[in-house]
Design a protein around this motif. Structure first.
Motif, PDB file in Angstrom:
ATOM      1  N   LYS A   1     -32.239  -5.830 -28.009  1.00  0.00           N
ATOM      2  CA  LYS A   1     -31.993  -7.071 -27.218  1.00  0.00           C
ATOM      3  C   LYS A   1     -33.504  -7.531 -27.019  1.00  0.00           C
TER       4      LYS A   1
ATOM      5  N   TYR B   1     -34.434   1.925 -20.203  1.00  0.00           N
ATOM      6  CA  TYR B   1     -33.892   2.463 -19.087  1.00  0.00           C
ATOM      7  C   TYR B   1     -33.930   4.140 -19.264  1.00  0.00           C
ATOM      8  N   ASP B   2     -33.332   4.493 -20.448  1.00  0.00           N
ATOM      9  CA  ASP B   2     -33.447   5.785 -20.541  1.00  0.00           C
ATOM     10  C   ASP B   2     -34.753   6.452 -21.176  1.00  0.00           C
TER      11      ASP B   2
ATOM     12  N   GLN C   1     -33.233   0.987 -32.600  1.00  0.00           N
ATOM     13  CA  GLN C   1     -32.734  -0.229 -31.650  1.00  0.00           C
ATOM     14  C   GLN C   1     -31.712   0.086 -30.892  1.00  0.00           C
ATOM     15  N   ASP C   2     -30.888   1.074 -30.774  1.00  0.00           N
ATOM     16  CA  ASP C   2     -29.824   1.251 -30.025  1.00  0.00           C
ATOM     17  C   ASP C   2     -30.234   2.340 -28.724  1.00  0.00           C
TER      18      ASP C   2
ATOM     19  N   THR D   1     -31.663  -2.619 -24.094  1.00  0.00           N
ATOM     20  CA  THR D   1     -31.978  -1.947 -25.456  1.00  0.00           C
ATOM     21  C   THR D   1     -33.054  -2.448 -25.975  1.00  0.00           C
TER      22      THR D   1
ATOM     23  N   SER E   1     -32.143   2.453 -24.882  1.00  0.00           N
ATOM     24  CA  SER E   1     -32.157   1.528 -23.982  1.00  0.00           C
ATOM     25  C   SER E   1     -33.659   2.010 -23.297  1.00  0.00           C
TER      26      SER E   1
END
Length: 128
Positions: A4, A44-45, A39-40, A1, A42
Protein backbone atom coordinates in the motif's frame (compact mmCIF):
# COMPACT_ATOMS: atom_id res chain seq x y z
CA UNK A 1 1.44 -2.97 4.27
CA UNK A 2 4.53 -2.17 2.25
CA UNK A 3 2.48 -2.75 -0.94
CA UNK A 4 0.00 0.00 0.00
CA UNK A 5 2.88 2.34 0.83
CA UNK A 6 4.52 1.68 -2.54
CA UNK A 7 1.25 2.39 -4.35
CA UNK A 8 0.98 5.74 -2.53
CA UNK A 9 4.59 6.55 -3.43
CA UNK A 10 4.00 5.61 -7.06
CA UNK A 11 0.86 7.73 -7.36
CA UNK A 12 2.61 10.68 -5.69
CA UNK A 13 5.66 10.44 -7.95
CA UNK A 14 3.53 9.98 -11.07
CA UNK A 15 2.46 13.62 -10.82
CA UNK A 16 6.05 14.82 -11.26
CA UNK A 17 7.66 11.96 -13.18
CA UNK A 18 5.84 10.86 -16.31
CA UNK A 19 7.64 7.51 -16.49
CA UNK A 20 6.13 6.52 -13.12
CA UNK A 21 2.63 6.60 -14.63
CA UNK A 22 3.35 3.37 -16.52
CA UNK A 23 4.94 1.54 -13.57
CA UNK A 24 2.85 -0.65 -11.27
CA UNK A 25 3.52 -0.69 -7.53
CA UNK A 26 4.46 -4.38 -7.91
CA UNK A 27 7.48 -3.23 -9.94
CA UNK A 28 8.78 -1.17 -7.00
CA UNK A 29 10.77 -2.34 -3.99
CA UNK A 30 11.28 -0.68 -0.62
CA UNK A 31 14.75 -0.90 0.91
CA UNK A 32 15.34 -0.02 4.56
CA UNK A 33 18.68 -0.47 6.35
CA UNK A 34 20.04 -2.55 3.42
CA UNK A 35 17.04 -4.92 3.59
CA UNK A 36 14.43 -5.34 0.87
CA UNK A 37 11.09 -5.41 2.65
CA UNK A 38 8.55 -7.82 1.11
CA UNK A 39 5.29 -6.20 -0.01
CA UNK A 40 3.12 -8.39 2.21
CA UNK A 41 4.77 -7.20 5.45
CA UNK A 42 2.93 -4.56 7.46
CA UNK A 43 4.69 -1.62 9.05
CA UNK A 44 2.77 -2.31 12.25
CA UNK A 45 4.34 -5.78 12.52
CA UNK A 46 7.83 -4.37 11.89
CA UNK A 47 7.40 -1.71 14.57
CA UNK A 48 5.62 -3.95 17.10
CA UNK A 49 8.25 -6.69 16.85
CA UNK A 50 11.09 -4.14 16.92
CA UNK A 51 12.48 -5.63 13.72
CA UNK A 52 16.21 -5.16 13.27
CA UNK A 53 18.21 -4.49 10.15
CA UNK A 54 21.89 -4.79 9.44
CA UNK A 55 22.78 -1.51 11.14
CA UNK A 56 20.22 -1.42 13.94
CA UNK A 57 16.47 -1.11 14.38
CA UNK A 58 14.42 -0.70 11.20
CA UNK A 59 12.05 1.72 12.90
CA UNK A 60 12.69 3.35 16.26
CA UNK A 61 10.25 5.74 17.86
CA UNK A 62 11.64 5.77 21.41
CA UNK A 63 12.19 9.16 23.02
CA UNK A 64 15.66 9.74 24.40
CA UNK A 65 18.44 12.27 24.57
CA UNK A 66 21.47 11.37 22.50
CA UNK A 67 24.27 13.82 23.07
CA UNK A 68 27.51 12.70 21.49
CA UNK A 69 30.68 14.45 22.50
CA UNK A 70 34.02 13.83 20.86
CA UNK A 71 34.85 11.36 18.11
CA UNK A 72 32.03 9.16 16.85
CA UNK A 73 32.83 5.49 16.29
CA UNK A 74 30.97 4.31 13.16
CA UNK A 75 31.09 0.70 14.39
CA UNK A 76 28.90 1.52 17.38
CA UNK A 77 25.23 0.85 16.76
CA UNK A 78 23.00 3.87 17.05
CA UNK A 79 19.25 4.07 17.66
CA UNK A 80 18.84 6.30 14.61
CA UNK A 81 17.31 4.80 11.52
CA UNK A 82 18.05 5.93 7.99
CA UNK A 83 15.47 6.94 5.40
CA UNK A 84 14.22 4.13 3.19
CA UNK A 85 14.70 3.92 -0.57
CA UNK A 86 12.10 3.14 -3.21
CA UNK A 87 13.56 1.76 -6.43
CA UNK A 88 12.25 -0.03 -9.49
CA UNK A 89 12.79 -3.77 -9.41
CA UNK A 90 14.16 -3.51 -12.97
CA UNK A 91 16.84 -1.06 -11.79
CA UNK A 92 17.74 -3.35 -8.89
CA UNK A 93 18.04 -6.39 -11.17
CA UNK A 94 20.43 -4.49 -13.45
CA UNK A 95 22.53 -3.03 -10.61
CA UNK A 96 22.53 -5.65 -7.85
CA UNK A 97 26.22 -6.35 -8.42
CA UNK A 98 27.12 -2.67 -7.76
CA UNK A 99 27.25 -0.89 -4.40
CA UNK A 100 24.91 -0.10 -2.61
CA UNK A 101 22.52 -2.65 -4.15
CA UNK A 102 25.16 -5.36 -3.72
CA UNK A 103 24.63 -5.12 0.06
CA UNK A 104 20.85 -5.43 -0.09
CA UNK A 105 19.11 -8.68 0.78
CA UNK A 106 15.50 -9.72 1.31
CA UNK A 107 14.29 -9.25 4.89
CA UNK A 108 13.90 -12.46 6.86
CA UNK A 109 12.32 -12.02 10.32
CA UNK A 110 13.95 -15.23 11.57
CA UNK A 111 17.48 -14.15 10.66
CA UNK A 112 19.81 -12.51 13.19
CA UNK A 113 21.76 -9.79 11.40
CA UNK A 114 24.39 -9.37 14.13
CA UNK A 115 26.82 -6.49 14.24
CA UNK A 116 27.04 -3.74 11.69
CA UNK A 117 30.04 -3.82 9.39
CA UNK A 118 31.30 -1.07 7.15
CA UNK A 119 33.27 -3.18 4.68
CA UNK A 120 31.59 -6.57 4.65
CA UNK A 121 33.13 -7.81 7.89
CA UNK A 122 36.63 -6.44 7.56
CA UNK A 123 38.08 -5.13 10.80
CA UNK A 124 41.10 -2.88 10.96
CA UNK A 125 43.59 -4.37 13.38
CA UNK A 126 46.74 -2.79 14.68
CA UNK A 127 49.92 -4.36 13.40
CA UNK A 128 52.45 -5.24 16.08
Amino acid sequence: TVAKFLELVRSSLAKDFREMQNVSSDALIYVKEDLILPQDVSFYDLIATRARGKSGPLFNFDVHDDVRVGAVDSRVEKDESHPGKVVERRWYDRNKHIFPASRWEVYDPAKEYGRYTIHGGEVNKKKK
